[in-house]
Structure formats: C-alpha cells, structure tokens
Design a protein around this motif. Structure first.
Motif, PDB file in Angstrom:
ATOM      1  N   UNK A  35     -36.201  22.049 -11.470  1.00  0.00           N
ATOM      2  CA  UNK A  35     -35.648  22.355 -10.156  1.00  0.00           C
ATOM      3  C   UNK A  35     -35.618  23.843  -9.891  1.00  0.00           C
ATOM      4  N   UNK A  36     -35.383  24.645 -10.951  1.00  0.00           N
ATOM      5  CA  UNK A  36     -35.326  26.082 -10.780  1.00  0.00           C
ATOM      6  C   UNK A  36     -36.705  26.682 -10.575  1.00  0.00           C
ATOM      7  N   UNK A  37     -37.757  25.935 -10.855  1.00  0.00           N
ATOM      8  CA  UNK A  37     -39.107  26.435 -10.681  1.00  0.00           C
ATOM      9  C   UNK A  37     -39.660  26.047  -9.317  1.00  0.00           C
ATOM     10  N   UNK A  38     -38.885  25.434  -8.482  1.00  0.00           N
ATOM     11  CA  UNK A  38     -39.379  25.023  -7.177  1.00  0.00           C
ATOM     12  C   UNK A  38     -39.489  26.229  -6.260  1.00  0.00           C
ATOM     13  N   UNK A  39     -40.207  26.026  -5.148  1.00  0.00           N
ATOM     14  CA  UNK A  39     -40.386  27.094  -4.180  1.00  0.00           C
ATOM     15  C   UNK A  39     -39.229  27.181  -3.201  1.00  0.00           C
ATOM     16  N   UNK A  40     -38.236  26.310  -3.329  1.00  0.00           N
ATOM     17  CA  UNK A  40     -37.108  26.311  -2.399  1.00  0.00           C
ATOM     18  C   UNK A  40     -36.365  27.628  -2.489  1.00  0.00           C
ATOM     19  N   UNK A  41     -35.993  28.157  -1.323  1.00  0.00           N
ATOM     20  CA  UNK A  41     -35.262  29.413  -1.267  1.00  0.00           C
ATOM     21  C   UNK A  41     -33.871  29.165  -0.702  1.00  0.00           C
ATOM     22  N   UNK A  42     -32.927  30.044  -1.021  1.00  0.00           N
ATOM     23  CA  UNK A  42     -31.618  29.946  -0.377  1.00  0.00           C
ATOM     24  C   UNK A  42     -31.778  30.055   1.137  1.00  0.00           C
ATOM     25  N   UNK A  43     -30.891  29.389   1.847  1.00  0.00           N
ATOM     26  CA  UNK A  43     -30.915  29.434   3.317  1.00  0.00           C
ATOM     27  C   UNK A  43     -29.578  29.965   3.823  1.00  0.00           C
ATOM     28  N   UNK A  44     -29.651  30.943   4.700  1.00  0.00           N
ATOM     29  CA  UNK A  44     -28.445  31.530   5.277  1.00  0.00           C
ATOM     30  C   UNK A  44     -28.479  31.416   6.789  1.00  0.00           C
ATOM     31  N   UNK A  45     -27.457  30.789   7.343  1.00  0.00           N
ATOM     32  CA  UNK A  45     -27.243  30.790   8.792  1.00  0.00           C
ATOM     33  C   UNK A  45     -26.423  32.046   9.103  1.00  0.00           C
ATOM     34  N   UNK A  46     -27.011  32.924   9.887  1.00  0.00           N
ATOM     35  CA  UNK A  46     -26.477  34.281  10.010  1.00  0.00           C
ATOM     36  C   UNK A  46     -26.369  34.718  11.466  1.00  0.00           C
ATOM     37  N   UNK A  47     -25.257  35.373  11.762  1.00  0.00           N
ATOM     38  CA  UNK A  47     -25.088  35.981  13.080  1.00  0.00           C
ATOM     39  C   UNK A  47     -24.020  37.046  13.035  1.00  0.00           C
ATOM     40  N   UNK A  89     -21.220  39.646  14.479  1.00  0.00           N
ATOM     41  CA  UNK A  89     -20.607  40.392  13.372  1.00  0.00           C
ATOM     42  C   UNK A  89     -19.774  39.522  12.444  1.00  0.00           C
ATOM     43  N   UNK A  90     -20.217  38.302  12.185  1.00  0.00           N
ATOM     44  CA  UNK A  90     -19.429  37.393  11.348  1.00  0.00           C
ATOM     45  C   UNK A  90     -19.557  37.776   9.871  1.00  0.00           C
ATOM     46  N   UNK A  91     -18.831  37.037   9.040  1.00  0.00           N
ATOM     47  CA  UNK A  91     -18.846  37.292   7.605  1.00  0.00           C
ATOM     48  C   UNK A  91     -20.201  37.023   6.968  1.00  0.00           C
ATOM     49  N   UNK A  92     -21.112  36.394   7.695  1.00  0.00           N
ATOM     50  CA  UNK A  92     -22.462  36.178   7.156  1.00  0.00           C
ATOM     51  C   UNK A  92     -23.168  37.499   6.875  1.00  0.00           C
ATOM     52  N   UNK A  93     -22.700  38.570   7.511  1.00  0.00           N
ATOM     53  CA  UNK A  93     -23.254  39.902   7.264  1.00  0.00           C
ATOM     54  C   UNK A  93     -23.191  40.241   5.777  1.00  0.00           C
ATOM     55  N   UNK A  94     -22.087  39.889   5.139  1.00  0.00           N
ATOM     56  CA  UNK A  94     -21.929  40.180   3.709  1.00  0.00           C
ATOM     57  C   UNK A  94     -23.032  39.523   2.883  1.00  0.00           C
ATOM     58  N   UNK A  95     -23.295  38.259   3.164  1.00  0.00           N
ATOM     59  CA  UNK A  95     -24.278  37.510   2.383  1.00  0.00           C
ATOM     60  C   UNK A  95     -25.683  38.037   2.645  1.00  0.00           C
ATOM     61  N   UNK A  96     -25.995  38.262   3.915  1.00  0.00           N
ATOM     62  CA  UNK A  96     -27.306  38.811   4.285  1.00  0.00           C
ATOM     63  C   UNK A  96     -27.547  40.120   3.540  1.00  0.00           C
ATOM     64  N   UNK A 121     -17.921  22.812  10.057  1.00  0.00           N
ATOM     65  CA  UNK A 121     -16.977  23.488  10.952  1.00  0.00           C
ATOM     66  C   UNK A 121     -17.686  24.175  12.107  1.00  0.00           C
ATOM     67  N   UNK A 122     -18.992  24.357  11.993  1.00  0.00           N
ATOM     68  CA  UNK A 122     -19.728  25.034  13.051  1.00  0.00           C
ATOM     69  C   UNK A 122     -19.388  26.509  13.123  1.00  0.00           C
ATOM     70  N   UNK A 123     -19.140  27.111  11.967  1.00  0.00           N
ATOM     71  CA  UNK A 123     -18.849  28.549  11.905  1.00  0.00           C
ATOM     72  C   UNK A 123     -19.875  29.218  10.985  1.00  0.00           C
ATOM     73  N   UNK A 124     -19.882  30.521  11.034  1.00  0.00           N
ATOM     74  CA  UNK A 124     -20.770  31.299  10.175  1.00  0.00           C
ATOM     75  C   UNK A 124     -19.950  32.042   9.142  1.00  0.00           C
ATOM     76  N   UNK A 125     -20.484  32.155   7.918  1.00  0.00           N
ATOM     77  CA  UNK A 125     -21.823  31.774   7.499  1.00  0.00           C
ATOM     78  C   UNK A 125     -21.954  30.307   7.146  1.00  0.00           C
ATOM     79  N   UNK A 126     -23.211  29.899   7.045  1.00  0.00           N
ATOM     80  CA  UNK A 126     -23.575  28.662   6.391  1.00  0.00           C
ATOM     81  C   UNK A 126     -24.587  29.033   5.325  1.00  0.00           C
ATOM     82  N   UNK A 127     -24.301  28.728   4.069  1.00  0.00           N
ATOM     83  CA  UNK A 127     -25.187  29.148   2.980  1.00  0.00           C
ATOM     84  C   UNK A 127     -25.485  27.955   2.083  1.00  0.00           C
TER      85      UNK A 127
END
Length: 271
Positions: free
Chosen positions: A60-72, A74-81, A115-121
């Motif tokens: 599973x760790x060798x797959x091409x899947x990448x983390x996905x971040x829902x970002x916008x 000035x929400x807290x998603x800025x930290x993750x991005x 919850x429909x809030x950001x971030x979504x990771x």
C-alpha cells in the motif's frame, strides 16, 4: 526470464529512488544493503523484498496515491498546505472557496469532512481533519525528523507548548472575538463577550511578545512546524481583528511578518 526479472527490479529500484528518496529513512543504508546482496549473487527480487521488509514498507505504501488536501485560505488548511510544501510531499490540492455557494457542501469535501469545513485531509485510508493533528501526522509519516524537535533538543518544551497553544488558546480566542464583532448576525453579538475576549487576545499577544524577545523563531534556534502552527491565530489577529500591530507588539509583529514572507506561506494564502 532472469534478465527480464532483473530489468523489472531495476526499474522498481529507480522508481523508488525518484518517489521515495525523502520518505525512506536511511536510504543510503538501504542502497548499501542492496549492493551487498547483489555482490553475494542473491536475486535482485529477493534483495529488494528484503530491504522493503526491513524498512517496514507494505504494498500500500508503494502505491501512487497521494495525500489529498481540501484547502481554502484563510482557514486552518493553510497550515497543512504550508507544511506539505516545506517537506516537498507530493499532494493533490483541491481548492475551495469559502464564499462560493456550494463549495463547502460538495460531495467530495463532505466525503472527507462531513462538517463541510476546512481543512479536509485524506491520505490513503486515513482522514485527519484537525489541522494540528494533521501536521503531526505528516511530520511522523513524511518528515524524517525535519521541522520538529526531539525530546533531547534544546527548546523541546517550548516546541510542544507553542505548537498546541497556537490552536487551543490563541486561535480560539481570536475567533470568539471576531464572532462578536463581525461574524455573528448583529442581534446575536454580545458586547461584554467582545470586550472580554479582546482583553484576552491582547494578553495572549503579550505572551508572544515575551516569548519572542531576542528570538527569531517560537521554539529553539530554527524554523519548525510550531512556527507554521502560529500563522492562523496571528493572521486573524493582524488582518481581521486588527489587534496585532507593530507599535504595541514589535517582537510579535516582526515575527508575523517573517512568517508571512516565507514563500510557501505566501503561496498558501494565495499571495
């Protein structure tokens, strides 16, 4: 058959170098293991399998899947991005607009953050929507010790204290103040709450001022994820609440400007 297998394993090896060079702890040691096993005329396939098993990697760790971040911003998603960029972790960034109708109720976001809030990771089967927890997750899985302090490092206590202070104390206080001066409908705003939370935010900025006296970063002598955590609360205090200014809090304001000047912070805010 043997030649084809050798070519296949060599291609996989090359792929691992390109994709996982910053992700595999002790990669140079891994390469030495491969060289040793080859010199002993052990099959490349067994060599590669041995090394991957030794490093604890699964298919599973060798797959091409990448983390996905829902970002916008000035929400807290800025930290993750910001952290993903600093660590050069390939990720799918899904932009969301707080002010665009339907963006926060779209099925793709709701599937990750109901919850429909950001971030979504999301990373594989893991979903981590609390921004501080997401940073810890990313540091643990992809950081290889970068941008964090170990218990034996100078400033480790400050690192832990300020990492969590930024959200549990600072961001919460600023958001509550903003609720009662602008975010809530006028009939629901309470003046005494606005006054008391404003006083509280100013006290917190005073703590920052003391912590940052003679220091460039919030913990230790170098930039860490604890600094990334600070940006949300300080951004709100400076740009929306208008409580963080150079005259009142020179150390904190200089620190805030330094954070905002970092390229990936600018990018996270769309500046």
């Amino acid at each position: 058959m043997i030649h084809a297998l050798n070519r296949l394993v060599k291609n996989v090896e090359s792929w691992l170098r390109k994709i996982f060079l910053i992700r595999i702890p002790g990669y140079s040691e891994t390469h030495r293991h491969l060289s040793f096993l080859r010199s002993a005329n052990i099959s490349y396939a067994f060599s590669l399998g041995f090394v991957l098993a030794e490093r604890g990697f699964s298919c599973g760790q060798m797959s091409d899947a990448k983390p996905k971040l829902f970002h916008g911003p000035p929400t807290r998603s800025v930290r993750i991005y910001w952290l993903l960029k600093e660590l050069e972790v390939p990720a799918d960034i899904v932009p969301k607009d707080l002010f665009k109708a339907g963006d926060l109720t779209s099925p793709d976001l709701i599937a990750v953050n109901p919850l429909g809030t950001l971030p979504g990771f999301k990373d594989g089967d893991d979903i981590v929507n609390e921004s501080g927890a997401a940073l810890m997750y990313i540091l643990g899985k992809y950081g290889n010790g970068k941008l964090e302090l170990k218990p034996t490092d100078k400033g480790y206590g400050d690192y832990q204290q300020w990492f969590w202070f930024s959200e549990a104390t600072m961001s919460q206080a600023v958001v509550r103040y903003l609720q009662h001066i602008v975010l809530l409908p006028e009939e629901k705003r309470v003046q005494w709450i606005a006054d008391s939370t404003k006083e509280g935010v100013l006290k917190l900025l005073g703590l920052y001022e003391k912590q940052l006296e003679g220091k460039q970063w919030i913990a230790g002598d170098s930039f860490t994820a604890a600094d990334i955590m600070q940006i949300h609360g300080l951004y709100l205090a400076a740009e929306f609440a208008k409580l963080l200014d150079k005259a009142s809090f020179p150390n904190t304001y200089a620190y805030y400007e330094q954070l905002m000047a970092r390229p990936f912070c600018k990018e996270a805010y769309g500046k």
